[in-house]
Motif scaffolding. Structure first.
Motif, short mmCIF file in Angstrom:
data_model
loop_
_atom_site.label_atom_id
_atom_site.label_comp_id
_atom_site.label_asym_id
_atom_site.label_seq_id
_atom_site.Cartn_x
_atom_site.Cartn_y
_atom_site.Cartn_z
N ASP A 73 -6.04 -1.39 -5.41
CA ASP A 73 -5.19 -0.10 -4.97
C ASP A 73 -6.17 0.84 -4.69
OD1 ASP A 73 -6.60 0.90 -7.13
OD2 ASP A 73 -4.79 0.85 -8.55
N GLY A 74 -5.87 1.77 -4.05
CA GLY A 74 -6.70 3.00 -3.52
C GLY A 74 -7.89 3.56 -4.61
N LEU B 38 -8.15 -2.55 0.41
CA LEU B 38 -9.47 -2.48 -0.17
C LEU B 38 -9.51 -3.68 -0.91
CD1 LEU B 38 -11.69 -0.80 -1.13
CD2 LEU B 38 -10.62 -0.01 -3.15
N GLN C 117 0.67 -1.17 0.09
CA GLN C 117 -0.01 0.04 0.07
C GLN C 117 0.88 1.22 -0.08
OE1 GLN C 117 -3.15 -0.25 -0.33
NE2 GLN C 117 -3.46 -2.52 0.15
N ARG D 56 -9.04 5.51 4.47
CA ARG D 56 -7.61 5.39 4.10
C ARG D 56 -7.26 6.74 3.54
NH1 ARG D 56 -5.53 1.23 -0.37
NH2 ARG D 56 -3.92 2.94 -0.67
N ASP D 57 -6.16 7.00 3.66
CA ASP D 57 -5.48 8.37 3.03
C ASP D 57 -6.20 9.65 3.21
OD1 ASP D 57 -3.72 6.39 2.18
OD2 ASP D 57 -4.57 6.27 0.20
N TYR E 157 -14.29 5.97 2.36
CA TYR E 157 -14.80 5.01 1.26
C TYR E 157 -16.08 4.60 1.42
CZ TYR E 157 -10.05 4.84 -0.98
OH TYR E 157 -8.80 5.20 -1.57
N THR F 112 -6.29 -0.78 6.04
CA THR F 112 -6.43 0.08 4.95
C THR F 112 -6.33 -0.72 3.71
OG1 THR F 112 -4.16 0.16 4.97
CG2 THR F 112 -5.26 1.89 6.05
N THR G 230 -15.15 7.83 -2.98
CA THR G 230 -14.63 8.44 -1.77
C THR G 230 -15.16 9.67 -1.44
OG1 THR G 230 -12.84 9.26 -3.26
CG2 THR G 230 -12.36 7.15 -2.20
N PRO H 197 0.06 7.60 2.83
CA PRO H 197 -0.94 8.96 2.47
C PRO H 197 0.29 9.89 2.16
CG PRO H 197 -1.00 8.26 4.79
CD PRO H 197 -0.09 7.02 4.11
#
Length: 408
Positions: free
Chosen positions: A273-274, A258, A12, A196-197, A201, A256, A227, A15
């Motif tokens: 991924d994010g 996903l 990951q 996350r970040d 979400y 974190t 998001t 952030p």
């Protein structure tokens, strides 16, 4: 791994500098969960003399005892002098922890027949022993609180369902004026799956009248990964989770990480991924050991995704476990028993410590009185849960060692 299917876990990205650290304080689960520390588990049980009231109970892990969160002995725990007593649990409710304080949140309901103060959405803050409880938020009566809470650096974020919108609220952790950060369109349903970040979400469920469904008709349900940036109030769509009726993906967040779970046909878990783009997949076929029959929605505890299933050949439930840190798949056949003799489903995991799971392994029933709006009452049955502490290395064993929690 107990079963084949392990591969390297995705890395990951960190952030961006200056991003607010957000913590998901209430998991996205339909079950009215409590909350756990490393020492014990707090939860709410409806009252028996008035099922619209509640009692805070505490499972002490060291002694394996379940008791009211109260210093009063020989007490019925049914009035405000007792730290275990809650004067209203109308609507839905949860407990959560934030910065060494215990919180109680209730959704509220406009049709309960109770007074406005008791039926309104509310959040309470207290010490870990239940003392010094204070109300830090009360709804205006025009909406209900959704069962989500997110912790920022010194504030709480809440979601309130209004008649025509979902309001994203920011609230000082010790109470004060709530500020609306965003107003999300009310024609969609929003499931907060994690953070996350510095972003929330969401699994956004809507309807597109111009989308053709699998039957060839116009109009179809939509599923979108999106998001929300609380610093700007901007909602950003990331991925279409249901490009057609045969490729539906359910999103989950383990820490974190996903994840997508595909319940239709292939029964796989994907690591993303994010931005919601699939990086790798794991098949669950070997863990099922036959026909795949899911009995309930998957859920996350810590870094593990649990998928409740039914084994028709054995006549009982089980759970598939996907460890998102090691990407290993395993199976647990520990079941819960029900007083009414219904199907023996897999034991539901509620919380974890570093070494153990706390699981619901028994359901029995107790008569309770619920007041009606006309001054009369009706008798219903409360579910009373029995718990067990199970070492993590025993949870998937063929003959696991369970420590029964004794109820006081």
């Amino acid at each position: 791994c107990l079963l084949s299917g392990c591969l390297a876990a995705p890395v990951q990205a960190p952030p961006a500098a200056g991003t607010e650290h957000l913590t998901m304080l209430i998991p996205d689960r339909a079950f009215p969960l409590g909350v756990s520390t490393q020492d014990g588990y707090y939860y709410v049980e409806p009252g028996t003399t008035n099922s619209l009231t509640g009692m805070i109970r505490y499972v002490d892990y060291a002694s394996a005892v379940d008791l009211p969160l109260s210093t009063q002995v020989n007490s019925s725990h049914t009035d405000d002098s007792d730290t275990a007593y809650l004067d209203s649990i109308i609507g839905d409710y949860r407990m959560f922890l934030f910065h060494d304080h215990l919180y109680f949140i209730r959704s509220g309901s406009s049709g309960s027949g109770e007074s406005d103060a008791l039926s309104a959405a509310a959040v309470y803050r207290m010490n870990l022993d239940g003392s010094d409880r204070m109300q830090i938020y009360q709804g205006t009566g025009g909406g209900t609180l959704m069962m989500y809470a997110v912790g920022g650096e010194s504030c709480l974020y809440l979601l309130e369902q209004a008649p025509d919108a979902v309001e994203v609220l920011q609230l000082p952790e010790a109470g004060g004026d709530a500020k609306s950060l965003a107003s999300l369109p009310g024609n969609n349903y929003y499931k907060l799956i994690g953070c996350r970040d510095g972003l929330f979400y969401f699994h956004v469920i809507g309807y597109d009248p111009d989308k053709i469904n699998s039957a060839g008709d116009m109009g179809s349900t939509t599923h979108t990964l999106a998001t929300l940036d609380p610093s700007t109030g901007t909602l950003n769509n990331l991925a279409d989770l249901c490009p057609d009726d045969n490729q539906y993906a359910e999103p989950y967040m383990a820490g974190t990480t996903l994840l997508y779970y595909y319940p239709n046909g292939e029964h796989t878990v994907a690591f993303c991924d994010g931005l919601g783009q699939v990086e790798s997949k794991l098949s669950l076929a070997d863990a099922a050991g036959g026909a795949f029959q899911q009995t309930d929605n998957p859920y996350v505890v810590g870094d593990v995704l649990f998928i409740p299933c039914w084994d028709a050949s054995q006549g009982h439930g089980y759970q598939i476990l996907v460890d998102t840190k090691t990407n290993c798949i395993s199976r647990s056949d520990i079941c819960l028993t029900q007083q009414d003799g219904k199907d023996s489903l897999g034991a539901t995991v509620l919380a974890e410590t570093g070494t153990c799971y706390l699981a619901m392994t028994e359901i029995r029933y107790e008569n309770a009185e619920m007041p009606l709006g006309d001054g009369t009452t009706t008798t219903l049955q409360n579910q009373i849960y029995g718990y067990s502490l199970i070492p993590k290395d025993q949870f998937t064993a063929q003959s696991p060692a369970l420590q029964t929690v004794n109820r006081m």
